[in-house]
Design an enzyme around this catalytic site. Structure first.
Site, PDB file in Angstrom:
ATOM      1  CB  THR A  35     -52.505 -10.515  80.043  1.00 30.72           C
ATOM      2  OG1 THR A  35     -53.688 -11.180  79.657  1.00 30.72           O
ATOM      3  CG2 THR A  35     -52.110  -9.533  78.966  1.00 30.72           C
ATOM      4  CB  THR A  66     -52.955  -7.468  82.811  1.00 32.50           C
ATOM      5  OG1 THR A  66     -53.442  -8.797  83.013  1.00 32.50           O
ATOM      6  CG2 THR A  66     -52.522  -6.888  84.151  1.00 32.50           C
ATOM      7  N   GLY A  67     -56.054  -7.654  83.062  1.00 29.69           N
ATOM      8  CA  GLY A  67     -57.285  -7.654  83.863  1.00 29.69           C
ATOM      9  C   GLY A  67     -58.435  -8.193  83.047  1.00 29.69           C
ATOM     10  NE  ARG A 114     -63.078 -12.104  76.669  1.00 35.81           N
ATOM     11  CZ  ARG A 114     -61.903 -11.759  77.190  1.00 35.81           C
ATOM     12  NH1 ARG A 114     -60.806 -12.401  76.858  1.00 35.81           N
ATOM     13  NH2 ARG A 114     -61.826 -10.775  78.052  1.00 35.81           N
ATOM     14  N   GLY A 120     -60.826  -8.150  80.281  1.00 41.32           N
ATOM     15  CA  GLY A 120     -60.844  -7.422  79.014  1.00 41.32           C
ATOM     16  C   GLY A 120     -62.087  -6.578  78.823  1.00 41.32           C
ATOM     17  CB  SER A 158     -58.713 -10.311  75.103  1.00 36.92           C
ATOM     18  OG  SER A 158     -57.515  -9.668  74.776  1.00 36.92           O
ATOM     19  CG  ASP A 159     -57.712  -6.023  77.519  1.00 31.69           C
ATOM     20  OD1 ASP A 159     -57.987  -7.193  77.868  1.00 31.69           O
ATOM     21  OD2 ASP A 159     -56.665  -5.447  77.869  1.00 31.69           O
TER      22      ASP A 159
HETATM   23  N1  ASP Z   1     -56.956  -8.919  79.588  1.00 33.18           N
HETATM   24  C1  ASP Z   1     -57.009 -10.326  79.272  1.00 33.18           C
HETATM   25  C2  ASP Z   1     -58.338 -10.670  78.643  1.00 33.18           C
HETATM   26  O1  ASP Z   1     -59.350 -10.192  79.071  1.00 33.18           O
HETATM   27  C3  ASP Z   1     -56.821 -11.210  80.464  1.00 33.18           C
HETATM   28  C4  ASP Z   1     -55.655 -10.878  81.326  1.00 33.18           C
HETATM   29  O2  ASP Z   1     -55.233  -9.728  81.428  1.00 33.18           O
HETATM   30  O3  ASP Z   1     -55.130 -11.821  81.932  1.00 33.18           O
HETATM   31  O4  ASP Z   1     -58.363 -11.470  77.757  1.00 33.18           O
END
Ligand code: ASP
Length: 280
Positions: free
Chosen positions: A154, A203-204, A182, A206, A184-185
């Site tokens: 992300t 990022t991370g 789904r 979600g 994401s955050d």
């Molecule tokens: N936060 C993003 C998600 O969960 C993924 C990412 O940060 O790479 O969709």
């Protein structure tokens, strides 16, 4: 004027040294371009511009190079928030546009500011965003081999402009192989939030970021008087307690820049006009 950008996570085991170097160079280059842009634009315009450059670089899982979902389709999400007005706009699970962040930005003037799926795509088409496939052969190959390359690419940007105004923007291709639908955050206040005190992009995973309300919590804590560093420490302790996985970048109204992650290698670059800081 300051800027910090991130490009998600880098996994030593899943990616080569060449990819790491390429990400360092790309982030430095984009941080410089965005900083130059910030000289004559607001933090809000600059955050969108920086994220659009990150989306166009296929090294990251956003825009071109996004992950493919479980049913073989790419759906992307992005959001932007103006710290001064506290207005946020976003798109969730949009298909076939080059720059989801620019569609998110176009929505800022609307009453209905977060659109999903076909509604987001219809809005984009009506507002002149051309049909564009963000698929690259590498992602299709990974998908066909049912290879999860770790996702976590992300992108995000936080900026403070010459008037001390803050903004945050975030864009993602999602986790990869997720159940279609789904969310994401990235287009929620857990993954992307700002007010006149602080701006944060995450990022991370979600689901972990939403459970922890990461960006909203950090911003609220700084607003209530905590230092940026303490707000991060506290929020990441709470994330750890739920075994969460995330990284975040931030700037406060005094121009302090901060980043932290629950893993040592969130890829980021910051530039304050004098000094670059780049992940190692
Ligand atoms: N936060 C993003 C998600 O969960 C993924 C990412 O940060 O790479 O969709």
């Amino acid at each position: 004027m300051k800027i910090i950008i991130h490009g998600g996570f880098f996994s030593e085991s899943g990616q080569s040294h060449e990819v790491k170097t390429a990400k360092q160079n790309s982030l430095k280059n984009i941080a410089q371009k965005a900083f130059d842009y910030l000289q004559t634009h607001s933090a809000f315009d600059t955050a969108a511009y920086a994220v659009s450059l990150l989306e166009d670089d296929e090294l990251y899982n956003a825009g071109t190079g996004s992950q493919i979902q479980g049913d073989g389709i790419i759906r992307m999400s992005a959001a932007i928030i103006n710290g001064e007005t506290e207005k946020m706009s976003g798109v969730i699970n949009i298909e076939n546009v080059k720059n989801p962040i620019l569609v998110a930005k176009a929505l800022i003037g609307e009453d209905d500011r977060v659109l999903g799926g076909s509604g987001a795509k219809n809005y984009a088409t009506e507002h002149g965003f051309e049909n564009y496939s963000t698929e690259i052969p590498q992602r299709r190959k990974e998908y066909e081999e049912k290879l999860n390359n770790g996702g976590k690419g992300t992108v995000g940007c936080v900026a403070i402009d010459k008037d001390g105004k803050l903004a945050a923007a975030t864009s993602t291709g999602g986790k990869g192989f997720e159940i279609p639908g789904r969310i994401s955050d990235s287009a929620t206040v857990a993954g992307n939030y700002a007010n006149s005190f602080c701006a944060v992009s995450c990022t991370g995973v979600g689901e972990d970021i939403v459970s922890n309300a990461t960006a909203a919590k950090i911003v609220t804590r700084v607003t209530d008087g905590m230092t940026l560093e303490n707000a991060f420490t506290r929020t990441f302790e709470e994330l750890k307690a739920i075994d969460g996985f995330a990284g975040a970048i931030a700037i406060d109204k005094k121009g302090n820049i901060f980043h932290q992650d629950s893993h040592p290698t969130m890829v980021f670059a910051s530039f304050d006009g004098e000094q670059f800081k780049i992940f190692q």
